[in-house]
Design a protein around this motif. Structure first.
Motif, PDB file in Angstrom:
ATOM      1  N   VAL A 103       0.838  -1.191   0.090  1.00  0.00           N
ATOM      2  CA  VAL A 103       0.038   0.161  -0.070  1.00  0.00           C
ATOM      3  C   VAL A 103       1.014   1.191   0.001  1.00  0.00           C
ATOM      4  CG1 VAL A 103      -1.788   1.189   1.214  1.00  0.00           C
ATOM      5  CG2 VAL A 103      -1.914  -1.114   1.307  1.00  0.00           C
ATOM      6  N   GLY A 151       0.874   4.876  11.131  1.00  0.00           N
ATOM      7  CA  GLY A 151       0.918   3.583  11.504  1.00  0.00           C
ATOM      8  C   GLY A 151       1.644   3.000  10.794  1.00  0.00           C
ATOM      9  N   ARG A 152       1.472   1.832  10.645  1.00  0.00           N
ATOM     10  CA  ARG A 152       2.168   0.833   9.664  1.00  0.00           C
ATOM     11  C   ARG A 152       2.541   1.411   8.291  1.00  0.00           C
ATOM     12  NH1 ARG A 152      -0.802  -3.428  12.369  1.00  0.00           N
ATOM     13  NH2 ARG A 152      -2.449  -2.352  11.284  1.00  0.00           N
ATOM     14  N   ILE A 153       1.068   1.689   7.626  1.00  0.00           N
ATOM     15  CA  ILE A 153       1.518   2.045   6.238  1.00  0.00           C
ATOM     16  C   ILE A 153       2.048   3.547   6.131  1.00  0.00           C
ATOM     17  CG2 ILE A 153       0.062   2.548   3.811  1.00  0.00           C
ATOM     18  CD1 ILE A 153      -1.909   0.571   5.008  1.00  0.00           C
ATOM     19  N   ASP A 173      -1.287  12.336  13.950  1.00  0.00           N
ATOM     20  CA  ASP A 173      -1.946  11.146  14.398  1.00  0.00           C
ATOM     21  C   ASP A 173      -2.611  11.279  15.730  1.00  0.00           C
ATOM     22  OD1 ASP A 173      -2.159   8.136  15.722  1.00  0.00           O
ATOM     23  OD2 ASP A 173      -0.970   7.912  13.678  1.00  0.00           O
ATOM     24  N   HIS A 204      -3.620   7.730   5.700  1.00  0.00           N
ATOM     25  CA  HIS A 204      -3.553   6.556   5.988  1.00  0.00           C
ATOM     26  C   HIS A 204      -4.063   6.066   7.657  1.00  0.00           C
ATOM     27  CE1 HIS A 204      -0.883   6.323   2.765  1.00  0.00           C
ATOM     28  NE2 HIS A 204      -0.291   7.462   3.321  1.00  0.00           N
ATOM     29  N   PRO A 206      -7.457   4.611   9.803  1.00  0.00           N
ATOM     30  CA  PRO A 206      -8.557   3.850   9.426  1.00  0.00           C
ATOM     31  C   PRO A 206      -9.872   4.562   9.281  1.00  0.00           C
ATOM     32  CG  PRO A 206      -7.842   3.622  11.789  1.00  0.00           C
ATOM     33  CD  PRO A 206      -6.870   4.557  11.117  1.00  0.00           C
ATOM     34  N   THR A 232      -5.087   6.432   0.093  1.00  0.00           N
ATOM     35  CA  THR A 232      -5.134   4.993  -0.139  1.00  0.00           C
ATOM     36  C   THR A 232      -5.961   4.302   1.167  1.00  0.00           C
ATOM     37  OG1 THR A 232      -2.877   4.879   0.835  1.00  0.00           O
ATOM     38  CG2 THR A 232      -3.169   4.856  -1.743  1.00  0.00           C
ATOM     39  N   ASP A 258      -6.937   5.512  -4.557  1.00  0.00           N
ATOM     40  CA  ASP A 258      -7.072   3.821  -4.548  1.00  0.00           C
ATOM     41  C   ASP A 258      -8.303   3.612  -4.152  1.00  0.00           C
ATOM     42  OD1 ASP A 258      -6.141   1.352  -5.404  1.00  0.00           O
ATOM     43  OD2 ASP A 258      -5.757   0.923  -3.251  1.00  0.00           O
ATOM     44  N   HIS A 282      -8.774   0.231  -6.164  1.00  0.00           N
ATOM     45  CA  HIS A 282      -8.358  -0.454  -4.794  1.00  0.00           C
ATOM     46  C   HIS A 282      -7.515  -1.723  -4.839  1.00  0.00           C
ATOM     47  CE1 HIS A 282     -10.497  -1.042  -0.501  1.00  0.00           C
ATOM     48  NE2 HIS A 282      -9.280  -1.257  -0.552  1.00  0.00           N
TER      49      HIS A 282
HETATM   50  P1  NAD Z   1      -2.367   1.285  11.413  1.00  0.00           P
HETATM   51  O1  NAD Z   1      -3.592   1.120  12.469  1.00  0.00           O
HETATM   52  O2  NAD Z   1      -1.046   0.866  11.819  1.00  0.00           O
HETATM   53  O3  NAD Z   1      -2.456   2.833  11.574  1.00  0.00           O
HETATM   54  C1  NAD Z   1      -3.344   3.705  11.399  1.00  0.00           C
HETATM   55  C2  NAD Z   1      -3.082   5.180  12.405  1.00  0.00           C
HETATM   56  O4  NAD Z   1      -4.044   5.903  12.073  1.00  0.00           O
HETATM   57  C3  NAD Z   1      -2.648   4.758  13.770  1.00  0.00           C
HETATM   58  O5  NAD Z   1      -1.332   5.247  13.964  1.00  0.00           O
HETATM   59  C4  NAD Z   1      -3.739   5.402  14.426  1.00  0.00           C
HETATM   60  O6  NAD Z   1      -3.251   6.169  15.664  1.00  0.00           O
HETATM   61  C5  NAD Z   1      -3.967   6.605  13.460  1.00  0.00           C
HETATM   62  N1  NAD Z   1      -5.292   7.049  13.748  1.00  0.00           N
HETATM   63  C6  NAD Z   1      -6.816   6.250  14.061  1.00  0.00           C
HETATM   64  N2  NAD Z   1      -7.740   7.134  14.350  1.00  0.00           N
HETATM   65  C7  NAD Z   1      -7.126   8.412  14.135  1.00  0.00           C
HETATM   66  C8  NAD Z   1      -7.690   9.809  13.964  1.00  0.00           C
HETATM   67  N3  NAD Z   1      -8.958   9.948  14.152  1.00  0.00           N
HETATM   68  N4  NAD Z   1      -7.056  10.938  13.718  1.00  0.00           N
HETATM   69  C9  NAD Z   1      -5.454  10.694  13.503  1.00  0.00           C
HETATM   70  N5  NAD Z   1      -4.939   9.470  13.337  1.00  0.00           N
HETATM   71  C10 NAD Z   1      -5.616   8.236  13.711  1.00  0.00           C
HETATM   72  O7  NAD Z   1      -3.120   0.950   9.985  1.00  0.00           O
HETATM   73  P2  NAD Z   1      -2.177   0.758   8.660  1.00  0.00           P
HETATM   74  O8  NAD Z   1      -2.023  -0.696   8.633  1.00  0.00           O
HETATM   75  O9  NAD Z   1      -1.332   1.925   8.451  1.00  0.00           O
HETATM   76  O10 NAD Z   1      -3.510   1.027   7.437  1.00  0.00           O
HETATM   77  C11 NAD Z   1      -4.120   2.377   7.503  1.00  0.00           C
HETATM   78  C12 NAD Z   1      -5.485   2.231   6.738  1.00  0.00           C
HETATM   79  O11 NAD Z   1      -4.920   1.802   5.294  1.00  0.00           O
HETATM   80  C13 NAD Z   1      -6.430   0.877   7.193  1.00  0.00           C
HETATM   81  O12 NAD Z   1      -7.209   1.420   8.274  1.00  0.00           O
HETATM   82  C14 NAD Z   1      -6.993   0.389   5.976  1.00  0.00           C
HETATM   83  O13 NAD Z   1      -8.281   1.090   5.701  1.00  0.00           O
HETATM   84  C15 NAD Z   1      -6.211   1.147   4.745  1.00  0.00           C
HETATM   85  N6  NAD Z   1      -5.539   0.021   4.018  1.00  0.00           N
HETATM   86  C16 NAD Z   1      -6.002   0.245   2.683  1.00  0.00           C
HETATM   87  C17 NAD Z   1      -5.505  -1.034   1.688  1.00  0.00           C
HETATM   88  C18 NAD Z   1      -5.821  -0.665   0.260  1.00  0.00           C
HETATM   89  O14 NAD Z   1      -6.008  -1.694  -0.502  1.00  0.00           O
HETATM   90  N7  NAD Z   1      -5.816   0.281  -0.370  1.00  0.00           N
HETATM   91  C19 NAD Z   1      -4.847  -2.095   2.090  1.00  0.00           C
HETATM   92  C20 NAD Z   1      -4.741  -2.142   3.524  1.00  0.00           C
HETATM   93  C21 NAD Z   1      -5.113  -1.116   4.431  1.00  0.00           C
END
Ligand code: NAD
Length: 308
Positions: A103, A151-153, A173, A204, A206, A232, A258, A282
């Protein structure tokens, strides 16, 4: 003579199946059965592996007898009735980290595609044109990237853009990410500051009640006229109608998307008529590597679960 049986109900990577078998599991593969088929065959299986299909409904869950784990080889759990599973004491697991790199790479790809008008150029060359003048772009080097949700992405995108493209990183964040600050010199700011100061904004977070339409008309108006928005995460995080206005009226320069509020994107959608937006269907997690990692991650979790 096997102690545990796993039903693989979607196409997962061969290595994941091998891993389960070499750890003594009896693995049956029946890809994407209908609800009826799944309900009638689920008895006797201790674990079920799916992807975004098939549907694991309440009826399927209640037809099981020894089922302990439902695994999603991927991230989203939309096709699984998690409540019904919990009610029966069935654990639902997924592979949240498996697609992070894929991603993140797509997000960076969209940034460059928008900044250098790559999709635009391709479209026009296929019409027999040579759109050199209209395809004047911008460099990302030295520009400011604002990450919403580190976060991770988000943190992987920050790393690629800092170390690979020499961008300066701002992030917003719910909490600070000390590692990102230490390793990348990233600066924690509030959302308003991020939107005002960034040349590229990449989302990024959720989808939650708090992030629904987080990027609305008021916030889009804070962005630079030259800025690029990348999404994304989930379509609902951005107010699509406001974004279309922003792209049409030049409050921002372009966008790379995406994910959409309605998927598949309807055929006549206004976004399809804009030249300053790049669209992908997507495909964030749609790579060979992400699929392999997802299969292996859930296979390992299943092995761990039954080892306990
Ligand atoms: P993650 O949980 O590792 O990171 C999300 C970050 O957002 C966290 O650090 C969290 O503290 C922060 N956050 C949550 N609510 C918040 C808010 N209200 N204000 C500010 N920050 C906030 O998740 P990830 O693995 O990095 O994934 C992020 C998103 O990417 C997922 O939720 C998913 O919807 C999306 N995703 C999309 C695809 C795709 O095909 N395009 C694939 C995988 C994931």
């Amino acid at each position: 003579t096997y102690k545990y049986r796993v039903l693989v109900a979607s196409h997962i990577h061969e290595k994941a199946i091998e891993l389960l078998r070499s750890n003594g599991f009896d693995v049956a593969v029946r890809e994407e059965p209908s609800e009826d088929e799944l309900a009638s065959m689920i008895k006797g299986f201790h674990a079920l592996i799916v992807r975004s299909k098939p549907l694991v409904t309440k009826r399927v869950i209640e037809s099981s007898d020894v089922l302990k784990v439902i695994a999603r080889a991927g991230v989203g759990l939309d096709n699984i009735d998690v409540k019904a599973a919990k009610a029966r004491g069935i654990e639902v697991i997924n592979a949240p980290a498996s697609s992070s790199v894929s991603v993140a790479e797509l997000a960076v790809g969209l940034m460059i595609t928008v900044a250098r008008k790559i999709a635009f150029s391709d479209r026009h060359m296929r019409l027999g044109e040579w759109p050199k003048k209209q395809a004047m772009g911008i460099e990302l080097n030295g520009k400011t990237l604002g990450i919403i949700g580190a976060g991770r992405i988000g943190s992987t995108v920050a790393k690629i853009c800092r170390l690979g493209l020499g961008m300066n990183i701002l992030y917003y964040d719910l909490s600070k990410n000390e590692q990102l600050e230490r390793e990348l010199g990233a600066r924690y700011v509030d959302l308003e500051t991020l939107l005002k100061e960034s040349d590229v904004v990449s989302i990024h977070v959720p989808l939650t009640p708090e992030t629904q339409h987080l990027i609305n008309e008021k916030r889009l108006r804070l962005m630079k006229k030259t800025a690029i928005l990348i999404n994304t995460s989930r379509g609902q995080v951005v107010d699509t109608n406001a974004l279309i206005k922003a792209l049409k009226e030049g409050w921002i320069a372009g966008a790379g998307l995406d994910v959409f509020e309605e998927e598949p994107l309807p055929k006549d959608h206004a976004l399809l008529k804009l030249d300053n937006v790049v669209l992908t269907p997507h495909i964030g997690a749609s790579t060979v590597e992400a699929q392999e990692k997802a299969g292996i991650e859930v296979a390992e979790k299943i092995i761990d679960y039954f080892r306990k």
